[in-house]
Motif scaffolding. Structure first.
Motif, PDB file in Angstrom:
ATOM      1  N   ILE A  21       0.983  -1.220   0.143  1.00 36.59           N
ATOM      2  CA  ILE A  21       0.335   0.320  -0.192  1.00 36.59           C
ATOM      3  C   ILE A  21       1.170   1.384   0.268  1.00 36.59           C
ATOM      4  O   ILE A  21       0.606   2.192  -0.621  1.00 36.59           O
ATOM      5  CB  ILE A  21      -1.235   0.095   1.133  1.00 36.59           C
ATOM      6  N   GLU A  22       1.598   1.178   0.731  1.00 33.85           N
ATOM      7  CA  GLU A  22       3.004   2.517   0.977  1.00 33.85           C
ATOM      8  C   GLU A  22       3.652   2.739  -0.050  1.00 33.85           C
ATOM      9  O   GLU A  22       3.445   3.705  -1.165  1.00 33.85           O
ATOM     10  CB  GLU A  22       3.269   2.468   1.503  1.00 33.85           C
ATOM     11  N   TYR A  47      -8.651   3.401   2.015  1.00 40.34           N
ATOM     12  CA  TYR A  47      -8.785   3.991   3.393  1.00 40.34           C
ATOM     13  C   TYR A  47      -8.994   3.047   4.994  1.00 40.34           C
ATOM     14  O   TYR A  47      -8.299   3.326   5.500  1.00 40.34           O
ATOM     15  CB  TYR A  47     -10.428   4.727   3.558  1.00 40.34           C
ATOM     16  N   SER A  48      -9.634   1.971   4.628  1.00 39.27           N
ATOM     17  CA  SER A  48      -9.520   1.793   6.150  1.00 39.27           C
ATOM     18  C   SER A  48      -8.098   0.752   5.925  1.00 39.27           C
ATOM     19  O   SER A  48      -8.245   0.772   7.333  1.00 39.27           O
ATOM     20  CB  SER A  48     -10.716   0.735   5.644  1.00 39.27           C
ATOM     21  N   LYS A  54      -1.962   2.403  10.101  1.00 43.75           N
ATOM     22  CA  LYS A  54      -1.436   3.595  10.593  1.00 43.75           C
ATOM     23  C   LYS A  54      -0.314   3.595   9.289  1.00 43.75           C
ATOM     24  O   LYS A  54       0.790   5.096  10.029  1.00 43.75           O
ATOM     25  CB  LYS A  54      -0.937   3.258  12.173  1.00 43.75           C
ATOM     26  N   ILE A  55      -1.232   4.111   8.248  1.00 41.79           N
ATOM     27  CA  ILE A  55      -0.470   5.182   7.256  1.00 41.79           C
ATOM     28  C   ILE A  55      -0.686   6.373   7.462  1.00 41.79           C
ATOM     29  O   ILE A  55      -1.321   6.786   7.368  1.00 41.79           O
ATOM     30  CB  ILE A  55      -0.548   4.238   5.965  1.00 41.79           C
ATOM     31  N   THR A  56       0.455   6.642   7.307  1.00 38.29           N
ATOM     32  CA  THR A  56       0.478   8.383   7.057  1.00 38.29           C
ATOM     33  C   THR A  56       0.283   8.830   6.432  1.00 38.29           C
ATOM     34  O   THR A  56       1.266   8.391   5.095  1.00 38.29           O
ATOM     35  CB  THR A  56       2.457   9.475   8.243  1.00 38.29           C
TER      36      THR A  56
END
Length: 60
Positions: A21-22, A47-48, A54-56
């Motif tokens: 995801i990152e 978004y979930s 806890k991705i910034t």
């Protein structure tokens, strides 16, 4: 580089899923709609997962 398919993404272990995801968010300059499309998931699911892992918002 070949894109990940929906099936391969949904079965990634926790750490690998977060990293993927990152990686995609970096690729898309944090465009969540584009990132969700590349990952093969809905924007709401993305978004979930961002919240869950806890991705910034400021991904460099």
């Amino acid at each position: 580089m070949a894109r990940k398919t929906r099936a391969s993404f949904t079965f990634l272990p926790f750490k690998k899923e977060k990293e993927r995801i990152e990686e995609v968010l970096k690729e898309t300059y944090c465009n969540k709609s584009a990132a969700a499309k590349l990952l093969g998931i809905s924007r709401v699911s993305l978004y979930s997962k961002i919240k869950q892992y806890k991705i910034t918002e400021r991904i460099k």
